[in-house]
Design a protein around this motif. Structure first.
Motif, PDB file in Angstrom:
ATOM      1  N   GLN A 185      -2.840   7.387   0.821  1.00 60.45           N
ATOM      2  CA  GLN A 185      -1.561   5.817   1.432  1.00 60.45           C
ATOM      3  C   GLN A 185      -2.131   4.975   1.934  1.00 60.45           C
ATOM      4  OE1 GLN A 185       1.378   6.354   0.356  1.00 60.45           O
ATOM      5  NE2 GLN A 185       1.128   8.712   0.303  1.00 60.45           N
ATOM      6  N   ASP A 186      -3.242   4.682   1.786  1.00 59.48           N
ATOM      7  CA  ASP A 186      -3.965   3.658   1.834  1.00 59.48           C
ATOM      8  C   ASP A 186      -4.700   2.477   1.255  1.00 59.48           C
ATOM      9  OD1 ASP A 186      -4.685   1.803   4.053  1.00 59.48           O
ATOM     10  OD2 ASP A 186      -7.341   2.534   4.401  1.00 59.48           O
ATOM     11  N   THR A 226      -1.888  12.193   4.820  1.00 56.59           N
ATOM     12  CA  THR A 226      -2.793  11.471   3.845  1.00 56.59           C
ATOM     13  C   THR A 226      -1.645  12.474   2.662  1.00 56.59           C
ATOM     14  OG1 THR A 226      -3.914  13.789   4.905  1.00 56.59           O
ATOM     15  CG2 THR A 226      -4.770  11.421   5.562  1.00 56.59           C
ATOM     16  N   ASN A 258       4.450   6.310  -3.049  1.00 51.22           N
ATOM     17  CA  ASN A 258       5.651   7.189  -2.714  1.00 51.22           C
ATOM     18  C   ASN A 258       6.543   6.725  -3.833  1.00 51.22           C
ATOM     19  OD1 ASN A 258       6.735   4.579  -2.550  1.00 51.22           O
ATOM     20  ND2 ASN A 258       5.876   4.616  -0.762  1.00 51.22           N
ATOM     21  N   LYS A 269       0.499  -1.538  -0.153  1.00 49.73           N
ATOM     22  CA  LYS A 269      -0.248  -0.601   0.130  1.00 49.73           C
ATOM     23  C   LYS A 269       0.680   1.198  -0.117  1.00 49.73           C
ATOM     24  CE  LYS A 269      -4.423  -1.116   2.405  1.00 49.73           C
ATOM     25  NZ  LYS A 269      -5.041  -1.474   3.452  1.00 49.73           N
ATOM     26  N   GLY A 270      -0.120   2.057  -0.826  1.00 49.28           N
ATOM     27  CA  GLY A 270       0.938   3.349  -0.242  1.00 49.28           C
ATOM     28  C   GLY A 270       1.128   4.160  -1.767  1.00 49.28           C
ATOM     29  N   ASP A 290      -7.673   8.931   1.671  1.00 48.68           N
ATOM     30  CA  ASP A 290      -6.518   8.248   2.333  1.00 48.68           C
ATOM     31  C   ASP A 290      -5.771   7.513   0.743  1.00 48.68           C
ATOM     32  OD1 ASP A 290      -3.317   7.817   3.639  1.00 48.68           O
ATOM     33  OD2 ASP A 290      -4.179   6.874   4.810  1.00 48.68           O
ATOM     34  N   GLN A 299       2.796  15.877  -6.246  1.00 45.97           N
ATOM     35  CA  GLN A 299       3.335  16.012  -4.760  1.00 45.97           C
ATOM     36  C   GLN A 299       2.841  17.288  -3.793  1.00 45.97           C
ATOM     37  OE1 GLN A 299       7.289  14.288  -3.626  1.00 45.97           O
ATOM     38  NE2 GLN A 299       6.337  13.150  -1.908  1.00 45.97           N
TER      39      GLN A 299
END
Lengths: 489, 412, 253
Positions: free
Chosen positions: A84-85, B2, A37, A34-35, A82, A66
């Protein structure tokens, strides 16, 4: 009012089971952590075996993303996502390297069969008579199979997953990718640029009329997974292509994210017809679950007398944020947008189009039909603009909303901007309900109230349905009926 | 973690904002000053100001107006009207009111507080507002003649019109002033008692280098018949925003307006009509005529609240573009939350109809004359419902003055 | 022979990218009524618009002379003031402009351009009433906006009324019979016949022969594919009616 009342009650009773594409397929998947980046961007790029320039491009997009914030101007409300989830990559394990049809996991083929999309060419040939359709099937983050590739190649048409095009046709991808939707166009488009996984690539050479309909079928299966499709269609001078897109997802309690970017480029005298039947899972009767559909679709009528036509039937998704647009750059070019947006339950639709007239004697047509039922909100949002140099520009817009029940909302937000005195714009919008008189008249002639509503709704959307290829038209009629289940048998 | 970057952006304040903030502070309106300092003037990112980016357009804010000296005769005059002259925000001259008219003053702005910079400034800066009570059938037209006199000045004024149940009246508000870069920010609140019949005409003839802002509220009671008409031909930058709320059943409102816009002008009409109760109807008709390098803006929203069944609302926006550089920007919105309603809007814009031009010319009418006739015909639909002949004639005069304005060379 | 009222020489006209008129030659002497007959799409209406000077009708070759003067460089209003009148097949509706206001504006514009004095209102009203009476036009109709809400017959009568008031030298009647029932046709034809005069010529453009029973022409010209393919006396119209236009197509080819 009994008929109307009943209709409303039926609609309110809408059960999630009515979403007939809600099954899950039991397929072992390889899923990225997950996430979002830089590592995930590198992971995706590596999975796709991409050249370095593509990775750099993605990383640049990620850096821009970003610095951006989510748009808030649309009339849709949802809890903060979210980012990142979520998983940004998921692929069936058996499909790590898509090869020929014979190697495709039978469970996958079964999935598509259940969706009504046969992928075996001989089945297609044996099945329906008439027009054949070439299919690119995208399952979560990868294209599992593309049919009729060889036959299309004979005509010079390239039809393949975009991941393949990046490897095999880098010169075309470099030239056209993000040339219509710039990397930093909007929050979701930028995110897509960083993490897009698959989608279709179509290239139709000069003077070629694509010998069959092309289509992509998108399926989100894995839970907590975003799908980030990227589609790029290029029609060279004097060519023609008709492309169809279908989408479904299983019923899941959590919301899933779909953020796509579609770019179309039409050169001189070329025509692209793009049809969508969007049937992502809309969520249950309490508004739980469903797809968040944030889509940037844009066509560039780059050449003289080119034409791009968007037709969409939107019945799914919990949230729809989508504005298929045309940049009418070439003199004499034409853009068309035909839309049916059906919302029920707690669905929220904010959709429409932008027609940007830049060239001389450009014309555009917008026909948008919104049907709101249950507790849904259905918004048409559109922009028609004529640049100072767009002399002779013409637009006609017709937006009609139909409300079923008194707990839903229908909204129209057109932006009409004329900066050229010779441009002529006409816009009309109406809002109405199915009248008791109409229902009574139909019933007096022997139709049940459900049949009557079906008949009236079908009449309401006919102008748009007629623009779909025949197979899709019938499918769409059924889909609209299911979406308004209860009111439309 | 977030979404990236949710840190509050710091707003850069320009000279205009700083002047306004200090003016608010001097008026003792600290709250408004703080708010403005936090948010700045609205940019195009603020949806309500999408086409009128005040931050970019406002320019220099002049000093708060001093008491005006003697002002000249009115630019717009209706014989027989009862006229109250308000110069630089203060009543300068009024005679004994006719039967049924009560004139008084009240503290502060007459407007309802709302999230809008013009309203906020009005609240912060208006000390006293003029109140007009219309108690029964008032025969003469009540003319509020707003002026800004002398050197460039910033005035904020407010008016409250209260129409008693069953009363009939016509109020005319005109805005004009000396030839200077003024900034006027007026608020008008109209409260219509049940069964009232009310006509509200608003004419902006401000100097062509001034900024004019006007917020109008209509609180519409049951069975009211309301007609309004805006005619804008003045100001370099103007915005008239109207908020109408139908709060009683059986009422009907006609909202209409005409933007006559010429070189360098930017005129914005913004309308928000809320049908909050069942069985009310409204018709909106707005027209723009734009010549040379100029902008006409119309934003109109019809809201039908849940339960406001049987609403019938039709909005029409028509634009006429007479030359290169002209811009017509419009946004007719519907926001419907009830199903048993008849709502619609239409919008057209384009140049003069070529067929009509040819037809007229084929009868011997010269091109320029044919144009003028077609423009008059285009706006006539708005003037037709005005029953008072002298008022109608005076309004036609505004159109004629605009038509005969000398052609300017386009700004660069 | 005196100067003809209308003389068209080798007229070629292009509309957008298409050449519609391909060399029209026509002479209408003073006092004569000529008819042009042709099927739909043969270019008849283009001819009337080109003569009247509509924007977008580009004359690529040839000339049009009104009473000996070339008019091709003139604007539509200048041609009207020079004495040219076109009765439209579909008169244009102009909302907001009262018929009476329009009539007065047109009459005075023409007078002004000819250096004549403007007509005073009472004099004007008298002239309008007289002409309207002849055409059974109610004065109520004249108070309404120009052609707005007029029936087909009312529109055509209003065209003839304008023709009577403006007193042109050369009248072009474009499909004046379209949309008229027999009674209306009689009224309109009578109005037109009433205006026949030694110093006034007319060009009647029509698809059917029936109008020519009422407005009897001196000469008939058959129009096909942007040209006049045959000319003759009034009996040519009957011949056409009997044999149809296809008999003349060869002549065009």
């Amino acid at each position: 009012m009994p008929a109307i009342k009943e209709t409303v009650e039926h609609v309110e009773e809408l059960e999630v089971e009515k979403y007939k594409y809600g099954f899950k397929s039991d397929i072992e998947s390889e899923v990225a952590p997950k996430g979002l980046n830089e590592d995930i961007v590198r992971y995706i790029s590596a999975k796709k075996d991409e050249p370095k320039w593509m990775l750099d491009w993605r990383l640049e997009a990620f850096r821009r993303w970003q610095t951006m914030t989510e748009p808030t101007w649309a009339r849709v409300h949802y809890p903060k996502i979210d980012f990142q989830d979520l998983h940004y990559y998921a692929a069936p394990k058996s499909m790590s390297a898509p090869k020929s049809l014979d190697e495709v996991d039978p469970e996958l083929l079964e999935t598509y069969k259940k969706l009504g999309i046969p992928l075996k060419e001989q089945e297609i040939l044996a099945g329906v008579e008439g027009a054949r359709v070439a299919v690119d099937a995208v399952f979560d983050s990868v294209s599992v199979v593309t049919t009729f590739k060889e036959e299309l190649a004979k005509a010079g048409v390239i039809f393949c997953p975009i991941s393949e095009a990046i490897r095999d046709h880098p010169e075309l991808v470099k030239k056209y990718l993000a040339s219509v939707v710039p990397v930093s166009d909007n929050f979701y488009a930028t995110m897509n640029s960083a993490v897009f996984t698959d989608g279709s690539f179509v290239y139709v050479p000069e003077g070629v009329r694509c010998p069959m309909e092309l289509s992509t079928y998108f399926r989100i299966n894995e839970p907590n997974t975003g799908q980030f499709e990227r589609t790029l269609i290029i029609a060279e001078k004097g060519s023609y292509v008709s492309y169809l897109e279908g989408c479904t997802a299983p019923m899941r309690d959590e919301n899933q994210l779909h953020a796509a970017v579609v770019e179309l480029i039409a050169h001189d005298d070329a025509e692209i017809k793009y049809s969508t039947v969007q049937n992502w899972y809309p969520g249950d009767k309490n508004g739980k679950g469903g797809i968040y559909n944030f889509v940037t679709k844009r066509g560039d009528c780059r050449g003289k007398n080119s034409k791009i036509s968007w037709t969409q039937v939107e019945t799914g998704s919990a949230i729809t944020w989508k504005y298929p647009s045309c940049i009418l750059r070439g003199d004499g070019s034409r853009g068309e947008f035909y839309s049916i947006a059906v919302s029920n339950g707690y669905q929220q639709v904010d959709s429409g189009t932008k027609m940007i007239h830049l060239g001389k004697d450009t014309s555009s047509l917008i026909i948008a039909k919104g049907i709101a039922a249950g507790k849904s909100d259905n918004t048409y949002r559109g922009l028609v603009s004529a640049h100072a140099k767009a002399s002779g520009a013409r637009n006609f817009t017709q937006c009609d909303s139909l409300l079923i029940g008194d707990a839903c909302g229908a909204h129209t937000v057109p932006y009409i901007e004329s900066r050229n005195a010779t441009a002529v714009f006409e816009h009309e919008a109406t809002t109405s309900k199915i009248s008791d008189d109409q229902l009574f008249y139909c019933q007096q002639r022997g139709l049940s109230d459900e049949e009557a509503v079906a008949l009236i709704v079908n009449g309401f959307v006919r102008e748009v349905l007629q623009n779909l290829p025949m197979e899709f038209m019938v499918e769409s009629q059924k889909l609209i009926a299911i979406s308004l289940e209860g009111s439309v048998g | 973690m977030t979404a990236p970057n949710t840190a509050k952006r710091t707003v850069h304040l320009g000279e205009a904002e700083n002047t306004l903030i200090s003016q608010l502070l001097s008026a003792g309106a600290r709250g408004a000053a703080d708010e403005l300092a936090a948010s700045g003037l609205p940019t195009r990112r603020i949806e309500a100001y999408h086409y009128t980016d005040l931050k970019a357009l406002l320019g220099e804010v002049p000093a708060i107006a001093e008491e005006a000296g003697q002002v000249g005769p009115p630019k717009f005059r209706v014989p027989g009207a009862y006229r109250i002259l308000v110069a630089n925000g203060r009543i300068q001259q009024s005679t004994t009111p006719p039967n049924g008219v009560v004139v008084s003053e009240a503290g502060g702005s007459s407007l309802t507080e709302r999230d809008d910079v013009l309203v906020m400034l009005n609240h912060g800066l208006v000390e006293k507002s003029l109140a007009i009570g219309l108690e029964n059938s008032v025969d003469p037209i009540v003319h509020i003649d707003h002026r800004i006199a002398g050197a460039p000045a910033h005035t904020a004024g407010a008016l409250r019109i209260e129409v008693a149940p069953g009363a009939t009246a016509t109020v005319l508000e005109t805005f004009s002033g000396s030839d200077a870069a003024h900034m006027g920010n007026q608020g008008t609140r109209v409260e219509l008692g049940d069964g009232a019949r009310f006509t509200h005409i608003v004419v902006d003839l401000s100097a062509l280098n001034s900024r004019h802002f006007h917020t109008i509220e209509y609180a519409v009671g049951a069975n009211v018949q309301l007609r309004n008409l805006l005619v804008n031909s003045g100001s370099a930058l103007s915005r008239t925003q109207m908020f109408g709320v139908f709060a009683g059943e059986g009422a009907h409102g006609d909202f209409s307006g005409l933007n006559l816009v010429d070189d360098g002008q930017h005129n914005d009409i913004t309308l928000d009509v809320n049908h909050a109760v069942p069985n009310t109807t409204s018709q909106e008709l707005f027209k723009s005529v734009v010549r040379n390098r100029a902008k006409a803006i119309f934003q109109g929203r019809i809201v039908v609240s849940p339960k406001a069944q049987k609403t019938d609302a039709k909005m029409m926006m028509q634009g006429l573009m007479l030359s290169e550089g002209a811009q017509i920007l419009s946004k007719p919105e519907l926001e419907i939350f009830a199903d048993d309603v008849q709502c619609g809007h239409g919008s057209t814009c384009g140049e003069l109809d070529a067929q009509s031009m040819f037809y007229m010319m084929s009868r011997g009418i010269a091109r320029e004359d044919a144009k003028a006739m077609l423009i008059r015909a285009f706006v006539q639909e708005l003037l037709d419902p005005i029953e008072d002949e002298e008022l109608s004639e005076a309004l036609s005069g505004v159109v004629e003055e605009w038509l005969s304005r000398p052609a300017k060379s386009p700004a660069i | 022979m005196s100067t003809p009222m209308l003389e068209i020489r080798n007229l070629h006209v292009r509309v957008e990218d298409k050449t519609i008129l391909k060399g029209v030659d026509l002479v209408v002497p003073k006092g004569e009524v000529h008819a042009i007959m042709g099927r739909n799409g043969s270019g008849k209406s283009t001819l009337s618009y080109a003569i009247a000077g509509r924007d977008g009708y580009e004359i690529t070759d040839g000339d049009i002379l009104l009473d000996g003067q070339s008019i091709v460089e003139m604007e539509a209003d200048e041609r009207a003031s020079a004495g040219l009148f076109l009765a439209f097949q579909y008169p244009i509706e102009i909302p907001g402009v009262a018929t009476m206001t329009f009539l007065k504006a047109a009459m005075n514009a023409q007078r002004k351009s000819r250096g004549e004095e403007e007509m005073k209102t009472p004099e004007f009203m008298k002239a309008v009433r007289a002409a309207a009476g002849d055409l059974s036009i109610e004065t109520d109709m004249l108070k309404r906006a120009l052609n707005v809400g007029f029936s087909g017959g009312e529109k055509k009568r209003a065209e003839v009324l304008q023709m009577a008031l403006l007193a042109p030298k050369m009248c072009i009647l474009d499909e004046t019979d379209s949309g008229l029932d027999i009674d209306a046709l009689k009224v309109v034809s009578q109005g037109v016949n009433h205006l026949r005069a030694p110093k006034r010529s007319m060009l009647v453009i029509t698809h059917y022969q029936r109008l020519l029973n009422h407005i009897v022409p001196d000469r008939v010209h058959v129009f096909s594919d942007g040209r006049i393919v045959k000319s003759g006396g009034k009996e040519l119209a009957l011949e056409l009616e009997a044999e149809g236009y296809s008999a003349f197509d060869e002549a065009a080819a």
